[in-house]
Design an enzyme around this catalytic site. Structure first.
Site, short mmCIF file in Angstrom:
data_model
loop_
_atom_site.label_atom_id
_atom_site.label_comp_id
_atom_site.label_asym_id
_atom_site.label_seq_id
_atom_site.Cartn_x
_atom_site.Cartn_y
_atom_site.Cartn_z
N THR A 34 0.83 -1.19 0.00
CA THR A 34 0.00 0.00 0.00
C THR A 34 0.87 1.24 0.00
O THR A 34 2.09 1.15 -0.02
CB THR A 34 -0.97 -0.03 1.21
OG1 THR A 34 -1.94 1.00 1.07
CG2 THR A 34 -0.23 0.14 2.52
N ASN A 35 0.25 2.40 -0.03
CA ASN A 35 0.96 3.68 0.00
C ASN A 35 0.62 4.42 1.28
O ASN A 35 -0.45 4.23 1.84
CB ASN A 35 0.51 4.55 -1.17
CG ASN A 35 1.29 4.29 -2.43
OD1 ASN A 35 2.21 3.47 -2.44
ND2 ASN A 35 0.94 4.98 -3.48
N ARG A 36 1.48 5.31 1.69
CA ARG A 36 1.18 6.12 2.87
C ARG A 36 0.21 7.22 2.49
O ARG A 36 0.58 8.14 1.77
CB ARG A 36 2.47 6.74 3.42
CG ARG A 36 3.28 5.78 4.24
CD ARG A 36 4.48 6.47 4.83
NE ARG A 36 4.14 7.34 5.96
CZ ARG A 36 5.06 8.03 6.62
NH1 ARG A 36 6.30 8.01 6.26
NH2 ARG A 36 4.71 8.78 7.64
N SER A 37 -1.00 7.11 2.92
CA SER A 37 -1.99 8.17 2.70
C SER A 37 -3.10 8.00 3.71
O SER A 37 -3.67 6.91 3.84
CB SER A 37 -2.56 8.09 1.29
OG SER A 37 -3.70 8.91 1.18
#
Ligand code: C5P
Length: 217
Positions: free
Chosen positions: A29-32
């Site tokens: 996943t991505n950091r958001s």
């Protein structure tokens, strides 16, 4: 729905990360946190827009008066985005994973004796670019985000050209931005490169809502 200057305008906002599964219990996943996209959706709804918020997995409640569609992967986010067309404005705030594991195992992968693990990734579709270059339903206004740690203006300009959108919000993430209420953003469009006044994600959201209102006329 609120009464306001954006009544009758259909606006789609993507927000949050995407989650790309590796097996039933793991993924990339991505950091958001989703906070900036949610704040923009909320500011637009307050101005009376008909807002569809296409959201990756986040721990935030849907803002009042906003239609929220939950997705996990980039493929699902693209499909939901295309299903939401036609619209007047598309704002891509999501931190979409650029890659996904080529194969998602249906069973939990077991630890073996190996000290290394190789995974093959394949490129995800670019949602912003696909919508910007849509032959039938290209929205009047398409806005993207670019999180950068340096060369903000140059990268924003390059992204404007390559993705075919009308404006890029260039986000300086060299400071403490992720998950916090603070943000430092400039806007690049054909008219120039302007620093957005204010430092909070709510300031940025209000600026974006005013900008959209101005550009739609
Ligand atoms: O290329 P980059 O990821 O820096 O571009 C960021 C912008 O493009 C954001 O607006 C993001 O929502 C959008 N994007 C997208 N689909 C992707 C990658 C990025 O819509 N696969």
């Amino acid at each position: 729905p609120h009464k306001g200057p954006l009544n009758g305008r259909r606006i789609v906002v993507t927000a949050g990360p995407t989650f790309e599964p590796l097996d039933p219990v793991r993924g990339m996943t991505n950091r958001s946190s989703g906070r900036q996209g949610y704040a923009i959706a909320e500011a637009l709804a307050r101005k009376g827009a008909d807002v569809t918020l296409i959201s990756g997995p986040v721990a935030l409640p849907a803002p009042g008066g906003v239609r929220r569609i939950d997705v996990e992967t980039a493929d699902q986010m693209l499909e939901a985005s295309l299903n939401a067309l036609p619209c007047d404005v598309f704002v891509a705030v999501a931190a979409v994973a650029d890659w996904r594991p080529k194969q998602a195992a249906t069973e939990k992968q077991k630890k073996g004796p190996d000290a290394e693990l190789s995974v093959t990734f394949v490129k995800n579709p670019d949602i912003l670019e696909t919508v910007s270059k849509h032959l039938d339903f290209r929205p009047k206004l398409v806005i993207g985000f670019a999180a950068e740690t340096s060369e903000l203006e140059a990268y924003a300009r390059a992204k404007l050209a390559s993705k075919g959108c009308d404006a890029i919000l260039a986000n300086d993430v060299s400071d403490d931005v992720f998950g916090s209420a603070k943000n430092q953003v400039s806007l690049a469009d054909l008219d120039g490169f302007t620093a957005i006044p204010g430092t909070t994600k709510a300031d940025v959201a209000n600026f974006v809502a005013r900008y959209i209102h101005k550009r739609l006329g």
